[in-house]
Design an enzyme around this catalytic site. Sequence first.
Site, PDB file in Angstrom:
ATOM      1  N   SER A 235      47.444  34.573  32.229  1.00 22.20           N
ATOM      2  CA  SER A 235      46.087  34.246  31.790  1.00 22.20           C
ATOM      3  C   SER A 235      45.207  35.480  31.870  1.00 22.20           C
ATOM      4  O   SER A 235      45.459  36.385  32.673  1.00 22.20           O
ATOM      5  CB  SER A 235      45.543  33.164  32.728  1.00 22.20           C
ATOM      6  OG  SER A 235      44.128  33.135  32.708  1.00 22.20           O
TER       7      SER A 235
ATOM      8  N   TYR B  80      43.750  31.794  41.569  1.00 25.01           N
ATOM      9  CA  TYR B  80      44.573  31.508  40.391  1.00 25.01           C
ATOM     10  C   TYR B  80      44.974  32.806  39.680  1.00 25.01           C
ATOM     11  O   TYR B  80      46.150  33.034  39.378  1.00 25.01           O
ATOM     12  CB  TYR B  80      43.785  30.607  39.437  1.00 25.01           C
ATOM     13  CG  TYR B  80      44.424  30.357  38.096  1.00 25.01           C
ATOM     14  CD1 TYR B  80      45.439  29.416  37.961  1.00 25.01           C
ATOM     15  CD2 TYR B  80      43.999  31.047  36.958  1.00 25.01           C
ATOM     16  CE1 TYR B  80      46.022  29.172  36.718  1.00 25.01           C
ATOM     17  CE2 TYR B  80      44.568  30.808  35.722  1.00 25.01           C
ATOM     18  CZ  TYR B  80      45.578  29.872  35.598  1.00 25.01           C
ATOM     19  OH  TYR B  80      46.141  29.638  34.378  1.00 25.01           O
TER      20      TYR B  80
ATOM     21  N   LYS C 173      48.735  34.365  39.222  1.00 26.70           N
ATOM     22  CA  LYS C 173      49.287  34.720  37.908  1.00 26.70           C
ATOM     23  C   LYS C 173      49.694  36.202  37.886  1.00 26.70           C
ATOM     24  O   LYS C 173      50.734  36.554  37.314  1.00 26.70           O
ATOM     25  CB  LYS C 173      48.274  34.422  36.797  1.00 26.70           C
ATOM     26  CG  LYS C 173      48.114  32.922  36.496  1.00 26.70           C
ATOM     27  CD  LYS C 173      49.381  32.328  35.893  1.00 26.70           C
ATOM     28  CE  LYS C 173      49.244  30.859  35.535  1.00 26.70           C
ATOM     29  NZ  LYS C 173      50.555  30.266  35.150  1.00 26.70           N
TER      30      LYS C 173
END
Lengths: 322, 322
Positions: free
Chosen positions: A121, A145, A149
């Site tokens: 992302s 997050y 990632k």
Amino acid sequence: MHVLVIGAAGMIGRKLVARIAADGAVGGRKVSKLTLVDVFAPTAPSGIPTEAWAADLALPGEAAKMLAGKPDLIFHLAAIVSGEAEADFEKGYRINLDGTRLLFEAIRAASYMPRVVFTSSIAVFGAPFPEKIGDEFHLTPLTSYGTQKSIGELLLADYSRRGFFDGVGIRLPTICIRPGLPNKAASGFFSGILREPLAGKEAILPVPDTVMHWHASPRAAVGFLLHAAGLDTAPLGARRNLTMPGLAATVAEQIEALRRVAGDKAVALIRRVPDETVMKIVEGWPRTFDAKRAEALGFRAEKTFDEIIRVHVEDELGGKVA
Amino acid sequence: MHVLVIGAAGMIGRKLVARIAADGAVGGRKVSKLTLVDVFAPTAPSGIPTEAWAADLALPGEAAKMLAGKPDLIFHLAAIVSGEAEADFEKGYRINLDGTRLLFEAIRAASYMPRVVFTSSIAVFGAPFPEKIGDEFHLTPLTSYGTQKSIGELLLADYSRRGFFDGVGIRLPTICIRPGLPNKAASGFFSGILREPLAGKEAILPVPDTVMHWHASPRAAVGFLLHAAGLDTAPLGARRNLTMPGLAATVAEQIEALRRVAGDKAVALIRRVPDETVMKIVEGWPRTFDAKRAEALGFRAEKTFDEIIRVHVEDELGGKVA
């Protein structure tokens, strides 16, 4: 070809499976079997022999079960999303880091060479940014997050370099227009200010018109995944993770596109309710990229917001605007 | 102040402990207690109450024992080195990734706010490189060791951002001149071609004179650690990892410095035995950096190779050249 989709019940996962079932092939190779896994049992499409079940990727032994049939192609889309990984530190690390690592370890233990497509992302990037973020800009995530990632990307590159599998990581733009109900994600309004008025409903805009962000449609995201699945990875060298192309647009440009597609009546449904908290979060997000590598490798996104809206009207609204 | 050093029996760890014992303070604060841990029991220095024991950081519960006294300052230097992490995939991940994560988790569980200084490495970078590697260049490690250090950096930044501790990651240059016996590390010759002739012994040079690399002395490395320990971290923001300053020098420049310090007789002890394997490995390594951020924050390395050699002669050879 046997294809495994982990995270097959999510928004992108469902669209990916539907597209594979419709095409009957990926990258020119016929798909003879599908294995679909998610925290909720995914729905099997018609036309392709499918096994589908619910599983927790972070439980020991679960990844090995998914790999029992030695799938040739593995899509790893499963993740705790940004807001939840920030709210629940342990859950985010358990699924997004431990789950990913357990999957990669299970592939290593299975001793064969599948293609692995991993969805990363643009949350791997954090402000301050240059005018355009290039392919060699460092990863400085500002969320757990994004950190998870980034770690997934590093593991993917190392496992590929060591010859344990053939990996491609794709950094997805913000997906717009997300179908379904409004959610509380800080980025939700980018979709909401289009999706709700297109359905004749009111939407809240919490940030100024000048906010710029990086977008691609759900259809483009599925296209990225399929293109990554069939990609010749030799030109990637050790750099297995790619920023996907997208469309940099301001909120004002989104609104003008909405006006062209659905008229003033739709635009009038957008209510401006400034929200300091959302503004503060959005300030740390990337605005625009120079995604040269991915473009040279043939990845394609929409070129205008009119196109992004048209994709939504076609794919979600049966071609009709309220 | 109570200081914990994990990896206290290694080359840098021993020098760091000796320096702390000599100074009696770190960053202007008196050191009242030392806790020293490594895979082999570290030696306690005189003058400061010390607990020292052997432990495996990757075993559950070990990190919690190290934190029992809530040390104010934690140096995490423990690692499986580059060559070994490449040869033994599982061991490298177990110590360098799991060990680091268990330590960070133990600090989070202890619910207090120590300063954590983590040694990363320029091995987080991999070719192709720009002319000079800037502070915003992406991490594309070409070894499992570099991958594990990159992941440690990301975790350090996220745990710091979440307020679990106050972390600083420092990317060490290649340490030159490493004291001790020649080893089989691919980078060993950078030290060997100086250390061995300075002791009147022959040394092998496996690469051309034109090879450029990024160096700092063991004394400078200890200086980086102590400076990081006392640093005001507010100006770092979320970017907690810093490329340390160093000296970019070619092998030819190293040899000319050796000639100035120890004469032609020393230089004559260098035997050129080209080694394709070593050349290939060294090709992927960084040559030179623009370490602006760290320099602006007051980190200092040697400015000439004569200085680097002089440090070795003073610290290791009692001021005498063979």
